[in-house]
Design an enzyme around this catalytic site. Structure first.
Site, PDB file in Angstrom:
ATOM      1  N   GLY A  51       0.715  -1.218  -0.042  1.00 14.98           N
ATOM      2  CA  GLY A  51       0.171   0.147   0.072  1.00 14.98           C
ATOM      3  C   GLY A  51       1.101   1.202   0.084  1.00 14.98           C
ATOM      4  N   GLN A  56       3.426   9.925   1.263  1.00 15.47           N
ATOM      5  CA  GLN A  56       4.555   9.348   1.231  1.00 15.47           C
ATOM      6  C   GLN A  56       5.768   9.263  -0.182  1.00 15.47           C
ATOM      7  OE1 GLN A  56       2.327   5.382   2.029  1.00 15.47           O
ATOM      8  NE2 GLN A  56       4.253   5.015   3.377  1.00 15.47           N
ATOM      9  N   CYS A  96       5.335   0.079   7.408  1.00 14.72           N
ATOM     10  CA  CYS A  96       5.229   1.259   6.720  1.00 14.72           C
ATOM     11  C   CYS A  96       6.466   1.854   5.883  1.00 14.72           C
ATOM     12  CB  CYS A  96       4.893   2.377   7.471  1.00 14.72           C
ATOM     13  SG  CYS A  96       4.483   3.744   6.653  1.00 14.72           S
ATOM     14  N   LEU A  97       6.269   1.902   4.590  1.00 14.87           N
ATOM     15  CA  LEU A  97       7.575   2.400   3.693  1.00 14.87           C
ATOM     16  C   LEU A  97       8.109   3.425   4.147  1.00 14.87           C
ATOM     17  CD1 LEU A  97       6.015   1.259   0.131  1.00 14.87           C
ATOM     18  CD2 LEU A  97       7.808   0.063   1.637  1.00 14.87           C
ATOM     19  N   HIS A 138      -4.916   1.661   6.810  1.00 17.90           N
ATOM     20  CA  HIS A 138      -3.485   2.505   7.268  1.00 17.90           C
ATOM     21  C   HIS A 138      -3.117   3.460   6.058  1.00 17.90           C
ATOM     22  CE1 HIS A 138       1.167   1.407   7.636  1.00 17.90           C
ATOM     23  NE2 HIS A 138       1.039   2.481   6.821  1.00 17.90           N
ATOM     24  N   GLU A 139      -3.667   3.306   4.805  1.00 17.97           N
ATOM     25  CA  GLU A 139      -3.363   4.234   3.757  1.00 17.97           C
ATOM     26  C   GLU A 139      -4.251   5.530   3.995  1.00 17.97           C
ATOM     27  OE1 GLU A 139      -0.577   3.710   2.607  1.00 17.97           O
ATOM     28  OE2 GLU A 139      -0.496   1.581   2.874  1.00 17.97           O
ATOM     29  N   HIS A 142      -2.746   7.862   6.444  1.00 24.09           N
ATOM     30  CA  HIS A 142      -1.731   8.683   6.137  1.00 24.09           C
ATOM     31  C   HIS A 142      -2.354   9.985   5.453  1.00 24.09           C
ATOM     32  CE1 HIS A 142       2.070   6.631   6.217  1.00 24.09           C
ATOM     33  NE2 HIS A 142       1.616   5.409   5.740  1.00 24.09           N
TER      34      HIS A 142
END
Ligand code: ZN
Length: 176
Positions: A51, A56, A96-97, A138-139, A142
């Site tokens: 994701g 990000q 998380c990236l 989660h996304e 963000h």
């Protein structure tokens, strides 16, 4: 000449303040957003991740992409996503990236109904459960400047962030 090959975008890493902003809604589908979605998928699969949210990659707009399939063949892009129903509870070890190297068990609703625009500009609703529900939540977090570690207790969060800073320092030293 259309440029077919998407660009690989730079990932924004914690503690960049851009990860703490509330992103703006996209007013209508256009070529710029379509291009962004291509680049976000390309960057997410390359990472690899399941994701990615626009902040990000330093774009403060309400756009997310996810693909939790084994075969990486079920891409889902959502514009202005909004959770309209939620039920149940699930605990998943999230990463998380933007916080590479740290993972933590987070509890969230297990079933969600999400509303948003697809990349064709059509308003759609999606029912999601388990990992897909976790990933979408989660996304969407963000887009509101929220990171997965924010769901932890103060103690667990400071431990996780301490671990993250340690990993970042190690990486910096290795690069020298
Ligand atoms: Zn994330």
């Amino acid at each position: 000449m259309p440029n077919a090959q998407p660009n690989l975008l730079d990932l924004v890493l914690y503690p960049d303040p851009g990860l703490r902003e509330v992103c703006k809604p996209v007013s209508a589908m256009n070529d710029q957003v379509d291009r962004l979605i291509d680049e976000m998928f390309y960057t997410m699969y390359d990472a690899p991740g399941i994701g990615l949210a626009a902040p990000q990659v330093a774009v403060q707009q309400r756009v997310i992409v996810v693909d939790v399939s084994e075969g990486k063949d079920q891409p889902l892009a959502l514009i202005n996503p909004k959770i309209i129903q939620q039920a149940g509870s699930i605990t998943w070890e999230e990463g998380c990236l933007s916080l590479p190297g740290i993972y933590a068990k987070i509890t969230r609703p297990n079933h969600i109904l999400v509303e948003g625009m697809n990349r064709e500009g059509k308003q759609i609703q999606i029912e999601a459960s388990d990992l897909l529900a976790v990933c979408i939540q989660h996304e969407i977090d963000h887009l509101n400047g929220v990171l997965f570690v924010d769901h932890l207790s103060n103690l667990k969060r400071s431990r996780a962030l301490q671990q993250y800073r340690k990993l970042q320092l190690q990486e910096e030293n290795e690069e020298k």
